[in-house]
Write an enzyme that holds these catalytic residues in place. Structure first.
Site, PDB file in Angstrom:
ATOM      1  N   ASP A 151      35.447  48.648  43.054  1.00 61.30           N
ATOM      2  CA  ASP A 151      35.795  49.458  44.204  1.00 61.30           C
ATOM      3  C   ASP A 151      34.669  50.492  44.379  1.00 61.30           C
ATOM      4  O   ASP A 151      33.755  50.602  43.549  1.00 61.30           O
ATOM      5  CB  ASP A 151      37.181  50.113  44.027  1.00 61.30           C
ATOM      6  CG  ASP A 151      37.792  50.515  45.384  1.00 61.30           C
ATOM      7  OD1 ASP A 151      37.042  50.563  46.376  1.00 61.30           O
ATOM      8  OD2 ASP A 151      39.012  50.778  45.442  1.00 61.30           O
TER       9      ASP A 151
HETATM   10  C1  NOJ Z   1      37.932  52.208  48.601  1.00 63.86           C
HETATM   11  C2  NOJ Z   1      39.268  51.537  48.661  1.00 63.86           C
HETATM   12  O1  NOJ Z   1      39.996  51.797  47.483  1.00 63.86           O
HETATM   13  C3  NOJ Z   1      39.193  50.032  48.862  1.00 63.86           C
HETATM   14  O2  NOJ Z   1      40.487  49.560  49.132  1.00 63.86           O
HETATM   15  C4  NOJ Z   1      38.246  49.685  49.972  1.00 63.86           C
HETATM   16  O3  NOJ Z   1      38.191  48.285  50.128  1.00 63.86           O
HETATM   17  C5  NOJ Z   1      36.882  50.234  49.641  1.00 63.86           C
HETATM   18  N1  NOJ Z   1      36.958  51.688  49.522  1.00 63.86           N
HETATM   19  C6  NOJ Z   1      35.829  49.861  50.687  1.00 63.86           C
HETATM   20  O4  NOJ Z   1      36.034  50.529  51.864  1.00 63.86           O
END
Ligand code: NOJ
Length: 758
Positions: free
Chosen positions: A283
């Site tokens: 993430d």
């Molecule tokens: C953080 C989030 O937790 C995740 O769900 C998302 O896909 C990513 N950022 C990318 O935007």
């Protein structure tokens, strides 16, 4: 029969052979490419920066372009428009040494520009075909705009509505969430990932992200492995079984080690036990955050992530800046870097990007396949199916298309808030607010009057934090009294009041945890004043999570929970309020009475001191002094304008052996004058086990449509597979013994029977 079998076998083997041939071709291609790659280029493939400053026509001047030319970028995410994507891809395939195309990801989690309800709402349709279609449409639109990879489905089980991200998932139940995971993956990836209108799916956030302590986002999780395997892992595994191409690691720790560095999770479970063959992305800055988790400096945590089985580093550049050094120092091996690089290249190969890097860059498609009439109509229908009717005293709903309707509340004319959280590709200016929906659907038959009535919440800082990313509610500078006065004047001229209240869309979603789950202060006051007019009041409740609604349940005649319905929300709300669509949504997350009951979920264990059913309190039993144990609205609950009745359960036999099966049937009758849909739910309780077992577990469901007065038999097959669970040794087993089976329209109001597994 034999002939059919033969045909089936031939089909399987042709398919299997085709797969082997494709895999073989891919291997030859990737082997040859990797032979040409320098170490830096290999590490470059593992790097996933955000799109940054790219503007149309200016890709080659952007900061990121230099890195792409040097082969230091594997893909980009959240860059929107086919023109920009084509430009950036051109830098990669025309100006970098090996011309390796980039992969383009985006958070397309409930639709692209045609936005469907937030995932929690979608799950309340209990309609797998509709959910798959929503993902299919999202894939068509996203791929028409250059995107070939989506960070969806999000399948984190959560039993804590304080956590804002419950809005992005499918609720509390692993059985239902697994079915949804499968439907979404199939919808995005279709049958052929190489087709120009399918995209690679990325299941997230692996794992257990929804179990953050105290519901505070990114917080610690800690649970037994049995609970992981039985309750939290199944939806991720279902996505893997459905062939998901990629997996995103979660931010949280799992058993004391952050998921991003957790080799047991990423390699032993995901790859060895489940057979996952795709790639794993972190993430956003997931690697860097392990410095704060306390696992060491950036070099250390980057090498831990690679060794655990992470392939791609989102944003943080830990891999890019430290892996070479770690290799020189013997902290990681070339084989580990190669394995990660290979998986990224394989994903690009599967998407057909080596054959045609511009496969998803079709300007014509972007003009004709995005936000068109048919998908928007589909979104409107699905949105209406996601709404959950929580209360409807004396048939307050549906309301007639006549007379004067007062529409009041901060969510009544709130375009920007209709699509809901994580709607990055939405065009807010085109979203349909309730006011517009009611006016258009009523036409000239009814007069619609409007007043805002209150702001979202008294505290302006709170409102600012809860209306980010352009999702403003246009805070009104008038005093509460002045707004209320206007609202009451409007209300007093009407025959019925529709109060559009609740959360703003950014009050749930990432980093939007709450400790207090009521309708906010000034809105509560407004609702109380509206009720005092003595007119019928319908509460149209916007929310991204279960709220605490004890007062509302006691005092408001009708409550329709509409989540955030997507780009067509306003039309869908009007369709249901006027009875053009009969509501059929059923809750997929329990609504607590108050925050103190959280975490609360239907599939709980019995404890050694259970409270007798129907009781509130007994000394030395597992209960509270101040509230009953049961929730306000149970899992699976949702009313309809129809009335359904269930017959007793008929079992085809009272016992069976492994290898055999029985059926459990009920006759469902629509005892009303309106056609409607009902989600018939099957639950099972394993009465005696080698470990303690939940009091009820969902094991089947079917959504059926019945005409007025119609009856239908609904049957479920039960076999040993239905009864399996992970035991203390994490073996997936069905244990012989006695079981209860329950069938009903929610997890509380059920018919009951018993059977035995011999
Ligand atoms: C953080 C989030 O937790 C995740 O769900 C998302 O896909 C990513 N950022 C990318 O935007």
């Amino acid at each position: 029969m034999r002939k059919l079998l033969l045909i089936a076998l031939t089909a399987i083997s042709t398919q299997a052979i085709a797969q082997v041939t494709n895999d073989g071709k891919m291997k030859i291609f990737v082997d040859a490419l990797m032979k040409k790659m320098t170490l830096d280029e290999k590490i470059g493939q593992l790097n996933l920066p955000g799109a940054g400053d790219i503007t149309t026509g200016q890709a080659s001047n952007s900061n990121i372009a230099g890195q792409i030319r040097e082969g230091k970028v594997g893909g980009l995410f959240n860059i929107k428009s086919v023109e920009k994507i084509r430009d950036v891809q051109r830098v990669a395939v025309e100006q970098s040494r090996l011309k390796i195309p980039l992969i383009f990801g985006m958070d397309v989690i409930h639709g692209y520009q045609t936005v469907f309800p937030i995932p929690l709402g979608l799950s309340c349709t209990w309609d797998m075909q509709a959910i798959e279609r929503s993902a299919r449409i999202a894939a068509i639109e996203a791929s028409a705009d250059g995107i070939n990879w989506t960070f969806s489905p999000m399948v984190d089980i959560s039993r804590d509505p304080r956590w804002g991200r419950v809005s992005e998932g499918n609720g509390e139940d692993p059985f239902l969430a697994s079915a949804i995971a499968k439907a979404m993956v199939q919808g995005y990836q279709g049958k052929d990932l190489g087709a120009a209108n399918t995209i690679m799916s990325c299941v997230k956030h692996y794992a257990l992200y929804g179990a953050a302590e105290a519901g505070r986002d990114y917080n610690t999780t800690d649970m037994s492995r049995m609970r992981m395997y039985n309750d939290y892992f199944p939806p991720y595994k279902a996505a893997v079984d459905a062939g998901v191409g990629s997996v995103m690691a979660s931010f949280n720790e799992v058993d004391g080690i952050p998921a991003t560095a957790n080799k047991w999770l990423m390699t032993d479970v995901l790859r060895k036990q489940w057979g996952f063959k795709g790639f794993v992305v972190t993430d956003y800055t997931g690697i860097n955050e392990m410095v704060d988790h306390g696992l060491g400096n950036l070099q250390t945590v980057s090498s831990l992530a690679l060794k655990a089985g992470i392939d791609m580093d989102m944003v943080g550049e830990g891999f890019l800046t430290t892996l070479k050094k770690s290799l020189q120092e013997g902290k990681v091996t070339l084989a580990q870097i190669d394995a990660a690089c290979r998986r990224i290249l394989e994903a690009k190969y599967k998407l057909g990007l080596f054959a045609d890097p511009y496969r998803y860059c079709n300007e014509q498609r972007s003009k004709t396949e995005i936000f068109t009439t048919a998908p928007r109509n589909e979104a409107r229908k699905i949105a209406a199916e996601s709404f959950v009717l929580l209360k409807n005293q004396a048939n307050t709903l549906p309301i007639r298309k006549s007379g004067t309707i007062a529409l009041i509340g901060p969510l009544a004319d709130a375009k920007e808030n209709m699509p809901g959280t994580w709607s990055v590709a939405a065009d807010f200016s085109k979203a349909i607010p309730v006011l517009q929906g009611l006016k258009e659907v009523a036409g000239d038959k009814a007069k619609i009057l409007y007043a805002k009535g209150s702001n979202l919440v008294a505290d302006s800082t709170y409102e600012k934090n809860a209306t980010m990313f352009g999702k403003t509610l246009h805070r009104d500078q008038r005093s509460n009294e002045e707004m209320l006065r206007e609202a009451l004047a409007v209300a007093n001229q009407s025959d019925v009041i529709v109060a559009a209240l609740g959360e703003s869309s950014e009050m749930s979603g990432e980093s939007s945890s709450r400790t207090e789950l009521g309708i906010p202060d000034v809105q509560q006051q407004l609702l109380k004043e509206l009720l005092k007019t003595g007119k019928p009041v319908v509460l149209v409740l916007f929310t991204g999570r279960p709220l605490t609604l004890e007062w509302e349940e006691k005092n408001v005649p009708a409550i329709l929970n509409v989540w955030f319905g997507g780009s067509e929300a306003g039309y869908a709300v009007a369709d249901v309020l006027f009875g053009d669509v009969n509501p059929s949504g059923k809750l997929t997350a329990t609504f607590p009475r108050n925050v103190g009951q959280v975490p609360i979920y239907y599939a709980h264990k019995n404890t050694g001191r259970p409270l007798a059913e129907g009781k509130w309190f007994e000394k030395f039993r597992s209960n509270y002094l101040d509230v009953p144990n049961d929730p306000l609205y149970p899992f699976g609950f949702g009313l309809s304008y129809s009335q359904f009745t269930y017959s007793d359960i008929k079992l085809s036999a009272a016992s069976f052996r492994p290898g055999q099966s029985i059926t459990a049937s009920v006759t469902l009758t629509n005892n009303s004058k309106v056609a409607g849909k009902e989600v018939v739910q099957l639950y099972i309780r394993d009465l005696v086990g080698s470990v303690t077992r939940p009091v009820k577990e969902l094991k089947g469901f079917e959504k059926v449509e019945l005409k007025a007065g119609e009856s239908r038999t609904v049957s479920f097959t039960i076999n040993a597979e239905t009864l399996k669970f992970y035991n203390y040794d994490l073996k997936y087993v069905a244990e012989p013994g006695d079981f209860n089976v329950f069938i009903g329209g929610n997890s509380r109001d059920v018919k009951e029977a018993s059977f035995k597994l011999q």
